[in-house]
Write an enzyme that holds these catalytic residues in place. Structure first.
Site, mmCIF file in Angstrom:
data_model
loop_
_atom_site.group_PDB
_atom_site.id
_atom_site.type_symbol
_atom_site.label_atom_id
_atom_site.label_comp_id
_atom_site.label_asym_id
_atom_site.label_seq_id
_atom_site.Cartn_x
_atom_site.Cartn_y
_atom_site.Cartn_z
ATOM 1 N N THR A 203 6.195 20.811 -15.505
ATOM 2 C CA THR A 203 5.692 21.913 -16.339
ATOM 3 C C THR A 203 4.197 21.739 -16.574
ATOM 4 O O THR A 203 3.733 20.631 -16.856
ATOM 5 C CB THR A 203 6.453 21.926 -17.687
ATOM 6 O OG1 THR A 203 7.846 22.064 -17.390
ATOM 7 C CG2 THR A 203 6.005 23.075 -18.578
ATOM 8 N N THR B 184 -6.961 9.788 -11.358
ATOM 9 C CA THR B 184 -6.146 8.845 -10.579
ATOM 10 C C THR B 184 -4.956 9.566 -9.949
ATOM 11 O O THR B 184 -4.643 9.379 -8.764
ATOM 12 C CB THR B 184 -5.639 7.701 -11.496
ATOM 13 O OG1 THR B 184 -6.777 7.093 -12.116
ATOM 14 C CG2 THR B 184 -4.848 6.663 -10.729
ATOM 15 N N GLN C 136 -16.691 11.369 -10.328
ATOM 16 C CA GLN C 136 -18.005 11.168 -10.966
ATOM 17 C C GLN C 136 -19.039 12.191 -10.491
ATOM 18 O O GLN C 136 -20.225 12.027 -10.742
ATOM 19 C CB GLN C 136 -18.520 9.743 -10.706
ATOM 20 C CG GLN C 136 -17.742 8.662 -11.412
ATOM 21 C CD GLN C 136 -17.890 8.676 -12.934
ATOM 22 O OE1 GLN C 136 -18.753 9.334 -13.495
ATOM 23 N NE2 GLN C 136 -17.023 7.934 -13.605
ATOM 24 N N ASN D 164 -18.959 5.250 -9.630
ATOM 25 C CA ASN D 164 -18.844 5.237 -11.092
ATOM 26 C C ASN D 164 -19.693 4.157 -11.751
ATOM 27 O O ASN D 164 -20.122 4.294 -12.887
ATOM 28 C CB ASN D 164 -17.381 5.060 -11.501
ATOM 29 C CG ASN D 164 -16.697 3.939 -10.762
ATOM 30 O OD1 ASN D 164 -16.611 3.964 -9.540
ATOM 31 N ND2 ASN D 164 -16.222 2.947 -11.485
ATOM 32 N N CYS E 23 -12.173 -8.308 -16.645
ATOM 33 C CA CYS E 23 -11.724 -9.593 -17.178
ATOM 34 C C CYS E 23 -10.272 -9.757 -16.771
ATOM 35 O O CYS E 23 -9.410 -9.028 -17.233
ATOM 36 C CB CYS E 23 -11.850 -9.574 -18.689
ATOM 37 S SG CYS E 23 -11.274 -11.078 -19.433
ATOM 38 N N HIS F 18 -12.140 15.063 -18.041
ATOM 39 C CA HIS F 18 -12.740 14.269 -19.128
ATOM 40 C C HIS F 18 -14.103 13.681 -18.763
ATOM 41 O O HIS F 18 -14.781 13.112 -19.612
ATOM 42 C CB HIS F 18 -11.779 13.181 -19.619
ATOM 43 C CG HIS F 18 -11.572 12.023 -18.707
ATOM 44 N ND1 HIS F 18 -12.088 10.774 -18.988
ATOM 45 C CD2 HIS F 18 -10.899 11.890 -17.546
ATOM 46 C CE1 HIS F 18 -11.728 9.933 -18.028
ATOM 47 N NE2 HIS F 18 -10.998 10.594 -17.142
HETATM 48 N N1 PLP Z 1 -12.589 7.813 -9.539
HETATM 49 C C1 PLP Z 1 -13.740 7.536 -10.141
HETATM 50 C C2 PLP Z 1 -14.986 7.451 -9.307
HETATM 51 C C3 PLP Z 1 -13.777 7.308 -11.513
HETATM 52 O O1 PLP Z 1 -14.936 7.008 -12.111
HETATM 53 C C4 PLP Z 1 -12.571 7.390 -12.267
HETATM 54 C C5 PLP Z 1 -12.561 7.108 -13.706
HETATM 55 O O2 PLP Z 1 -13.445 6.491 -14.248
HETATM 56 C C6 PLP Z 1 -11.391 7.703 -11.586
HETATM 57 C C7 PLP Z 1 -11.438 7.905 -10.220
HETATM 58 C C8 PLP Z 1 -10.093 7.797 -12.307
HETATM 59 O O3 PLP Z 1 -10.057 8.942 -13.132
HETATM 60 P P1 PLP Z 1 -9.053 9.021 -14.384
HETATM 61 O O4 PLP Z 1 -9.538 8.048 -15.374
HETATM 62 O O5 PLP Z 1 -9.152 10.436 -14.863
HETATM 63 O O6 PLP Z 1 -7.709 8.700 -13.883
#
Ligand code: PLP
Length: 401
Positions: A251, A70, A179, A151, A343, A216
């Site tokens: 940092t 994000t 993704q 996603n 939700c 992640h």
């Molecule tokens: N963009 C997509 C397509 C995602 O699937 C995600 C997280 O699921 C994000 C952005 C956001 O990534 P983060 O959770 O590392 O902020």
């Protein structure tokens, strides 16, 4: 537990964990410090940067470390708005099926910063049509932002075609690759990849100006992401500072960076052998077919062409069911999956992504995402399919949407 929610996050690998522990124990000094220990941390960060750059065949200097996917997306999009302040009536173009990281910011950019946001629709198969972009882009467009893979559905968008249109018009093209990167071969083409390594089927990477990705999603740690910025792309930092060549202050997260580097090296190894991806796609397809076989009426929310799908994701609609109820029941029986539904304030809303694909609300309400990873044990997929079928059977007819 059978974990089929790898699009939400993946388990950090052992190599990632070891690299992070070593960084916490031995490389905890500030990389900006002059003394030796600080410089050792800096060297480790730069080596890590090189490993991550190699995953996308980019230049290490083009990488900007960010807090997560994000954060990387926001750094790119806010940066584009700040860069183009001279445009009198600016607009940005994105799509109706973006992750909330892009969707929410695009709305906010419009409301707070006076930038018009234009939303491209999705086709029935969930793809973005490049001709829609060609009709929407104009001389006041300052940024186009499109996800590489969705996603919720794993649908892959025509990045090369979209990027070509942007390049022709001189508009910066940002791609949310959260993704994609680490799961699919990525080649932005500015690196020195001479060895046989990840390369795109098409030349999509060549048309991207900024690419966001997060560790992640490919067995790295949470809390670390990257914004790759092609050399020569106009970019103004929205969080200025001295680090990251002035493109993002703060940092450095040394353990996060080294964990991401270890995960990138492993992802590179996985992607260097295309048979591994094909093999995992076959397991995903098998699971999908098995669920359809066991649950009459279930449908897959995906485009017809398998080339347009990431190998690890399937999104299946169970008519007349509420996905959240099914997910709770699956969780009780040890299967982790998720829904594209959100939700909000007590009311269950179907996924805007599925609705934008033209999936009727009654099917969108009952849609569940199952996502595997390169380490998923294929042996557990029969049990998962049987559990899904048993839960659907128990719920069918009991809970109307
Ligand atoms: N963009 C997509 C397509 C995602 O699937 C995600 C997280 O699921 C994000 C952005 C956001 O990534 P983060 O959770 O590392 O902020």
């Amino acid at each position: 537990m059978i974990y089929l929610d790898n699009n939400a996050t993946t388990m950090p690998s052992a190599r990632c964990r070891d690299a992070m522990i070593q960084a916490i124990d031995e490389l905890w000094h500030n990389p900006s410090s002059m003394y030796r220990a600080g410089q050792a941390a800096k060297r480790a960060v730069e080596l890590g940067r090189a490993s991550i750059a190699k995953l996308i065949n980019g230049q290490p200097k083009e990488l900007v470390f960010c807090g997560c996917g994000t954060c990387s997306i926001h750094t790119a999009m806010n940066g584009a708005v700040v860069t183009h302040r001279e445009v009198e009536h600016p607009n940005i173009i994105t799509t109706q099926i973006e992750h909330p990281a892009v969707r929410y910011l695009s709305k906010q950019v419009g409301e707070r910063m006076g930038v018009e946001t234009r939303w491209l629709p999705a086709t029935k198969g969930g793809r973005i049509d490049a001709s829609a972009l060609a009709k929407t882009i104009d001389e006041n467009t300052i940024l186009v932002s499109v996800q590489w893979a969705n996603n919720e559905t794993g649908v892959i968008h025509p990045i090369a075609e979209l990027g070509r249109i942007c390049r022709e018009k001189g508009v910066t093209f940002h791609v949310d690759g959260v993704q994609w990167v680490g799961k699919m071969p990525t080649n932005v083409g500015t690196g020195n990849a001479t060895e046989l390594g990840p390369a795109n089927d098409d030349d999509a990477g060549q048309w991207i100006d900024m690419l966001s990705f997060a560790a992640h999603k490919f067995h790295g740690p949470k809390g670390i992401g990257v914004l790759w910025i092609r050399k020569g792309t106009k970019f103004a930092p929205s969080s200025p500072g001295t680090q990251e060549l002035g493109r993002r202050g703060g940092t450095e997260n040394v353990p996060g960076i080294l964990g991401m580097a270890a995960a990138s090296e492993e992802a590179f190894e996985f992607l260097s052998d295309p048979s591994k991806m094909k093999n995992m796609a076959a397991h995903r397809d098998w699971f999908e077919r098995r669920v359809l076989e066991l649950v009459p009426g279930a449908v897959v929310n995906a485009p017809a062409d398998p080339k347009h799908r990431v190998w690890n994701t399937t999104n299946i609609a169970f008519p007349r069911l509420e996905a959240e109820v099914l997910l709770l029941m699956l969780s009780e029986r040890g299967v982790c999956a998720s829904a594209g539904s959100a939700c909000s304030s007590g009311s269950l809303e179907p996924s805007p992504v599925l609705l934008a694909m033209g999936i009727p609300p009654e099917l969108a309400h009952g849609s569940v995402r199952f996502s595997i990873c390169r380490d998923t044990d294929p042996g557990c997929l029969e049990e998962a399919a049987q559990t899904v079928a048993a839960c659907v059977k128990q719920l069918s007819g009991a809970i109307p949407v």
